[in-house]
Design a protein around this motif. Structure first.
Motif, mmCIF file in Angstrom:
data_model
loop_
_atom_site.group_PDB
_atom_site.id
_atom_site.type_symbol
_atom_site.label_atom_id
_atom_site.label_comp_id
_atom_site.label_asym_id
_atom_site.label_seq_id
_atom_site.Cartn_x
_atom_site.Cartn_y
_atom_site.Cartn_z
ATOM 1 N N PRO A 1 6.445 46.497 -22.947
ATOM 2 C CA PRO A 1 7.833 46.300 -22.546
ATOM 3 C C PRO A 1 8.052 46.902 -21.161
ATOM 4 C CG PRO A 1 7.683 48.011 -24.213
ATOM 5 C CD PRO A 1 6.308 47.454 -24.035
ATOM 6 N N TYR B 1 13.628 48.858 -26.670
ATOM 7 C CA TYR B 1 12.651 48.213 -25.798
ATOM 8 C C TYR B 1 13.398 47.386 -24.760
ATOM 9 C CZ TYR B 1 9.513 48.955 -29.788
ATOM 10 O OH TYR B 1 8.787 49.497 -30.816
ATOM 11 N N ARG B 2 13.198 47.674 -23.491
ATOM 12 C CA ARG B 2 13.717 46.789 -22.445
ATOM 13 C C ARG B 2 12.619 45.771 -22.194
ATOM 14 N NH1 ARG B 2 15.078 49.996 -17.706
ATOM 15 N NH2 ARG B 2 12.980 49.550 -16.993
ATOM 16 N N GLU B 3 12.900 44.528 -22.520
ATOM 17 C CA GLU B 3 11.877 43.483 -22.489
ATOM 18 C C GLU B 3 11.759 42.786 -21.133
ATOM 19 O OE1 GLU B 3 9.837 43.276 -24.823
ATOM 20 O OE2 GLU B 3 10.775 43.638 -26.744
ATOM 21 N N ASP C 1 17.000 42.068 -20.876
ATOM 22 C CA ASP C 1 16.725 41.618 -22.241
ATOM 23 C C ASP C 1 16.221 42.814 -23.040
ATOM 24 O OD1 ASP C 1 17.332 38.945 -21.571
ATOM 25 O OD2 ASP C 1 15.308 38.669 -20.804
ATOM 26 N N TRP C 2 16.689 42.950 -24.278
ATOM 27 C CA TRP C 2 16.432 44.142 -25.087
ATOM 28 C C TRP C 2 16.013 43.797 -26.500
ATOM 29 C CZ3 TRP C 2 17.151 48.617 -22.372
ATOM 30 C CH2 TRP C 2 17.874 48.507 -21.178
ATOM 31 N N ARG C 3 15.331 44.729 -27.111
ATOM 32 C CA ARG C 3 15.050 44.713 -28.552
ATOM 33 C C ARG C 3 15.254 46.142 -29.028
ATOM 34 N NH1 ARG C 3 9.468 44.768 -30.795
ATOM 35 N NH2 ARG C 3 8.942 44.448 -28.618
ATOM 36 N N ILE C 4 16.011 46.306 -30.100
ATOM 37 C CA ILE C 4 16.307 47.642 -30.617
ATOM 38 C C ILE C 4 16.011 47.650 -32.117
ATOM 39 C CG2 ILE C 4 18.089 49.380 -30.997
ATOM 40 C CD1 ILE C 4 19.430 48.438 -28.495
ATOM 41 N N THR C 5 15.320 48.696 -32.545
ATOM 42 C CA THR C 5 15.027 48.846 -33.973
ATOM 43 C C THR C 5 15.373 50.258 -34.422
ATOM 44 O OG1 THR C 5 12.742 49.482 -33.530
ATOM 45 C CG2 THR C 5 13.134 47.164 -33.938
ATOM 46 N N GLN D 1 23.540 44.902 -22.461
ATOM 47 C CA GLN D 1 23.032 43.611 -22.917
ATOM 48 C C GLN D 1 22.985 42.577 -21.791
ATOM 49 O OE1 GLN D 1 25.751 43.108 -26.217
ATOM 50 N NE2 GLN D 1 24.158 43.698 -27.680
#
Length: 100
Positions: free
Chosen positions: A56, A8-10, A91-95, A87
């Motif tokens: 996102p 997810y690119r936040e 801002d990112w979220r990765i799962t 990074q």
């Protein structure tokens, strides 16, 4: 059991030059990533529609043969060598999620 990496690119990209180097390097490494880690891109920044919560800025969905393969790709020297570029660019979220 298959596993999926959801990126997810936040935020919008704030460093386009770094993002371009990151993206170009990943494209150059794509065949290696597919052969060594079984990565299969399912969606790369496709259209996003939020059904709940904020949408996102962008989403990537990558399929792997297993959780171990997904982690091996993420921890690989080739990917780690450009990780800081991504990074720093947004801002990112990765799962990683295990499939059925």
């Amino acid at each position: 059991m298959k596993a999926y990496v959801i990126v997810y690119r936040e935020s919008p990209v704030r460093d386009p030059a770094a993002m371009e180097v990151y993206s170009r390097t990943n494209r150059e490494n794509a065949a290696t990533f597919m052969n060594e880690h079984g990565i299969k891109p399912l969606s790369i920044y496709g259209r996003v529609e939020a059904l709940e919560g904020p949408a996102p800025d962008g989403v990537n969905l990558l399929e792997f043969p297993s959780m171990a393969a997904a982690k091996a790709w993420y921890e690989s020297e080739a990917y780690q060598s450009v990780l800081a570029l991504r990074q720093g660019a947004a801002d990112w979220r990765i799962t990683i999620v295990e499939g059925l």
